[in-house]
Design an enzyme around this catalytic site. Structure first.
Site, PDB file in Angstrom:
ATOM      1  N   HIS A 160      -4.299   3.409  -2.776  1.00 51.20           N
ATOM      2  CA  HIS A 160      -4.238   3.541  -1.790  1.00 51.20           C
ATOM      3  C   HIS A 160      -3.930   1.890  -2.118  1.00 51.20           C
ATOM      4  CE1 HIS A 160      -5.434   1.759   1.507  1.00 51.20           C
ATOM      5  NE2 HIS A 160      -6.713   0.371   0.920  1.00 51.20           N
ATOM      6  N   ARG A 192     -23.046 -18.642  36.330  1.00 51.98           N
ATOM      7  CA  ARG A 192     -23.538 -17.833  36.915  1.00 51.98           C
ATOM      8  C   ARG A 192     -24.324 -17.945  38.634  1.00 51.98           C
ATOM      9  NH1 ARG A 192     -29.276 -16.885  37.282  1.00 51.98           N
ATOM     10  NH2 ARG A 192     -30.109 -14.658  37.978  1.00 51.98           N
ATOM     11  N   HIS A 252     -28.808 -14.025  25.717  1.00 51.38           N
ATOM     12  CA  HIS A 252     -27.583 -13.990  26.254  1.00 51.38           C
ATOM     13  C   HIS A 252     -27.074 -15.518  26.968  1.00 51.38           C
ATOM     14  CE1 HIS A 252     -29.342 -10.203  27.312  1.00 51.38           C
ATOM     15  NE2 HIS A 252     -27.852  -9.766  28.352  1.00 51.38           N
ATOM     16  N   GLU A 267     -17.413  -3.613  24.951  1.00 49.92           N
ATOM     17  CA  GLU A 267     -16.582  -4.702  25.469  1.00 49.92           C
ATOM     18  C   GLU A 267     -15.138  -4.268  24.006  1.00 49.92           C
ATOM     19  OE1 GLU A 267     -21.218  -5.176  26.082  1.00 49.92           O
ATOM     20  OE2 GLU A 267     -19.954  -4.471  24.120  1.00 49.92           O
ATOM     21  N   HIS A 295       0.954  -1.140  -0.049  1.00 46.07           N
ATOM     22  CA  HIS A 295       0.253  -0.414   0.102  1.00 46.07           C
ATOM     23  C   HIS A 295       0.722   1.036   0.214  1.00 46.07           C
ATOM     24  CE1 HIS A 295      -2.436  -3.656   1.419  1.00 46.07           C
ATOM     25  NE2 HIS A 295      -3.648  -2.222   1.503  1.00 46.07           N
TER      26      HIS A 295
END
Length: 666
Positions: A264, A523, A476, A414, A30
């Site tokens: 590019h 959990r 979830h 996140e 590039h």
């Protein structure tokens, strides 16, 4: 070899011709970005960047990140020109096998490269993590009259970096945190691979960054050294991050191709390079430099003087604050404190909370409470799920509220969290860990992959690891995530079955210095197990025999919350007259690095195997073999209480016992 100089040449032209010639020789690369950013880079590297080519690891060096890493020849040219151990022969080997000049910059391969870049936007987020690390180390170690940690982080970025969503996440947080030592250069050339960005990127970028609470310097001519220099000087005086918006022409200097997307990602071609040489008066042959240009770039003497001056100041600091100096040196070297192993030994031996029925996410927090005092380089956080991930401890000091500390709420970011943790690990002085729900590791995945590629110690606390989270439902409930994360080379995934295994998982993650670790935590509360001293030691091998029988007829393999199901299934099989060994395998990747004799002692060849894990089954086919049985879930979950879901999906002791019995009767 140095060639005679032409009076019309500038130092930036050395970057342009080295980049153009390397891409042309490789017939790959590039050239547009290096040509367009050459003037920005020349001013920064020759007039502002504090570094020492003879010591790329100098603690107080400025960090430079090329986020638009496809323009890698810009960085390689800079490193060669300023005197790093990157000879011209390596530039001739651009993009060739085993060269120190790969297609995109790679940390630990090329001296002076601070991070591996290529996936756009992540280098920018890495730089923000580096700037955060600098600010936190300075707050902890600097003393009046002793600014031992005092450096800037500079990052080049293009339109692609700013289009990627991670740039919004990370730059928003950088502004909120007031990272004044962070200076970004926006290569505003309005071109991406598909052409002029006007059809897909019309953001008011300066206004966007002002809304992030950045200092913004608008419309700087990216080819005017005086304007660039003035902008950098202004940015260095700020107490918040700065974006310098540089208007540039992609492929600047290429007579017919500059300004278009064709420049590019393709070689300029011999005709264009010859015309470029003629227009610039560059008489040197490919990979040769005019001697005056080469001399103007050499940064070795200035770099050595900078580091020597800092070393003298550090020696004075050490004389006045010897314990602080030793602690800073230990942390930058990445060595764990001796007290940590003592803390782990006491934690595991103590018949306390880890040995009760608790969720492994809670066990993780108990571990953190016990070891944090012994590990001051620990830097924790969560993506707005602290109360669920249980990543905070009593000693957590939130940066969000105090400006400095050892814990950060990243907000619902996140991906930025994962990439910023990579930046902190790359900077040195910290061991970062951050939490989110396991299903949201999809947002973090590419940054986890980059940590694995870069071999950096970063720890991901991924809780709510299965359908056991219950009523939140399929959005979830992770199904494919454990298998997916295990597929990342050099990434370790630990899924402990109780408090003791959780402690060993944390210990392994901290002792590991060559890659990231994902801790997969429940959990729901899990029943603890009694182990011998030998069994406890074997946890650290990734898999071991948890429940043994004489002359086992079948081996039951499980992880995490399903180990309890395997144990109950073994009891049912015993009633049927079937002898079943139970193997807990909290870290499959680590287990398969063990010697063959140990693996065979745990999983004896010729004895049928059945596995159970609340996730996709195909991964376990490699463990149980074509003749084995793999129980799991190959569809998305449901919204219901956890105990109902395990029954509904057939993850029960009865189902596993039936599958094991079938192996013996087929």
């Amino acid at each position: 070899m140095n060639a005679p100089v032409s009076i019309s040449l500038t130092p930036a032209d050395a970057i342009r011709f080295l980049a153009a010639d390397a891409v042309e020789l490789a017939q790959s690369g590039h050239p547009g970005a290096p040509l367009g950013m050459a003037d920005m880079a020349e001013v920064l590297w020759r007039k502002h960047l504090r570094h020492n080519p003879a010591d790329p690891d100098w603690l107080d060096r400025d960090r430079f990140v090329l986020s638009n890493g496809h323009g890698s020849m810009l960085l390689y040219a800079l490193l060669h020109l300023t005197g790093y151990d990157l000879p011209m022969a390596q530039l001739r080997q651009f993009r060739q096998l085993h060269a120190k000049t790969p297609g995109h910059p790679e940390v630990d391969l090329t001296p002076g490269v601070e991070t591996t870049t290529g996936p756009l936007g992540q280098g920018l987020a890495n730089a923000i993590g580096m700037a955060l690390a600098e600010k936190m180390l300075a707050a902890e170690f600097n003393r009046p009259g002793h600014a031992i940690v005092n450096h800037h982080t500079y990052v080049f970025m293009g339109d692609g970096c700013l289009m990627e969503g991670i740039s919004h996440e990370a730059c928003s947080l950088a502004g909120t945190l007031g990272l004044g030592k962070l200076i970004g250069f926006y290569d505003d050339n309005r071109i991406s691979i598909d052409g002029d960005v006007a059809g897909w990127f019309t953001d008011d970028t300066p206004l966007r960054f002002e809304a992030y609470h950045w200092n913004v310097i608008r419309a700087v001519d990216g080819h005017d050294p005086l304007a660039i220099d003035a902008a950098i000087r202004s940015a260095k005086a700020q107490d918040r991050p700065t974006l310098i918006c540089c208007k540039t022409t992609i492929g600047q200097g290429a007579p017919t191709k500059a300004g278009g997307h064709d420049v590019h990602g393709a070689p300029l071609g011999k005709v264009e390079i010859a015309a470029m040489r003629a227009a610039k008066g560059w008489q040197a042959a490919p990979f040769e430099l005019p001697h005056e240009i080469a001399a103007a770039w050499d940064g070795r003497a200035a770099g050595a003087a900078r580091q020597q001056e800092w070393q003298q100041r550090f020696d004075l600091y050490r004389a006045q604050f010897p314990q602080l100096a030793d602690e800073l040196s230990r942390r930058v070297d990445g060595k764990l404190p001796p007290a940590l192993s003592v803390a782990f030994a006491g934690l595991i031996a103590n018949d306390g909370a880890l040995h009760t029925k608790i969720a492994t996410r809670k066990a993780s927090q108990i571990v953190l409470e016990a070891i944090s005092a012994s590990l001051p380089e620990f830097f924790g956080g969560s993506a707005d799920l602290t109360g669920s991930n249980l990543t905070n401890v009593k000693a957590s000091v939130w940066v969000n509220h105090h400006g400095a500390g050892n814990y950060l709420s990243y907000g619902v970011r996140e991906f930025a969290m994962a990439a910023m943790m990579n930046g902190m690990a790359l900077h040195g002085g910290f061991i970062p860990y951050g939490g989110t729900f396991m299903t949201f590791s999809d947002y973090s995945r590419n940054a986890i992959r980059m940590a694995a590629l870069m071999r950096r110690r970063v720890i991901h606390v991924l809780t709510h690891d299965s359908i056991g989270l219950g009523e939140d439902g399929p959005t979830h409930q992770p199904i494919e995530h454990a298998a997916s994360l295990r597929l990342i080379p050099n990434n370790w995934l630990w899924r402990p079955c109780d408090g003791v295994e959780t402690a060993y998982a944390w210990q392994a993650a901290l002792q590991r210095i060559d890659g990231p670790t994902c801790l997969i935590l429940s959990r729901q509360a899990l029943v603890p197990y009694q182990r011998s001293v030998l069994q406890q030691a074997q946890i650290a091998r990734g898999g071991y025999v948890l429940e043994e029988v004489v002359a086992p007829q079948v081996v039951l393999i499980a992880t995490g919350s399903e180990v309890g199901i395997a144990s109950a299934a073994a009891s049912l099989l015993a009633l049927r007259g079937v002898r079943a060994r139970v193997v807990s395998m909290p870290c499959v990747e680590l287990f398969y690095t063990q010697e063959r004799t140990y693996r065979d002692s745990v999983l004896p060849p010729g004895i049928p195997r059945a596995s159970i894990e609340a996730g996709v089954t195909w991964f376990w086919r490699a463990v149980v073999g074509d003749s084995g049985a793999a129980l799991g879930i190959d569809r998305f979950g449901e919204s219901a209480p956890a105990d109902q879901l395990y029954t509904y999906f057939g993850l029960t002791p009865e189902a596993l016992a039936d599958a094991a019995t079938a192996l013996l009767t087929d």
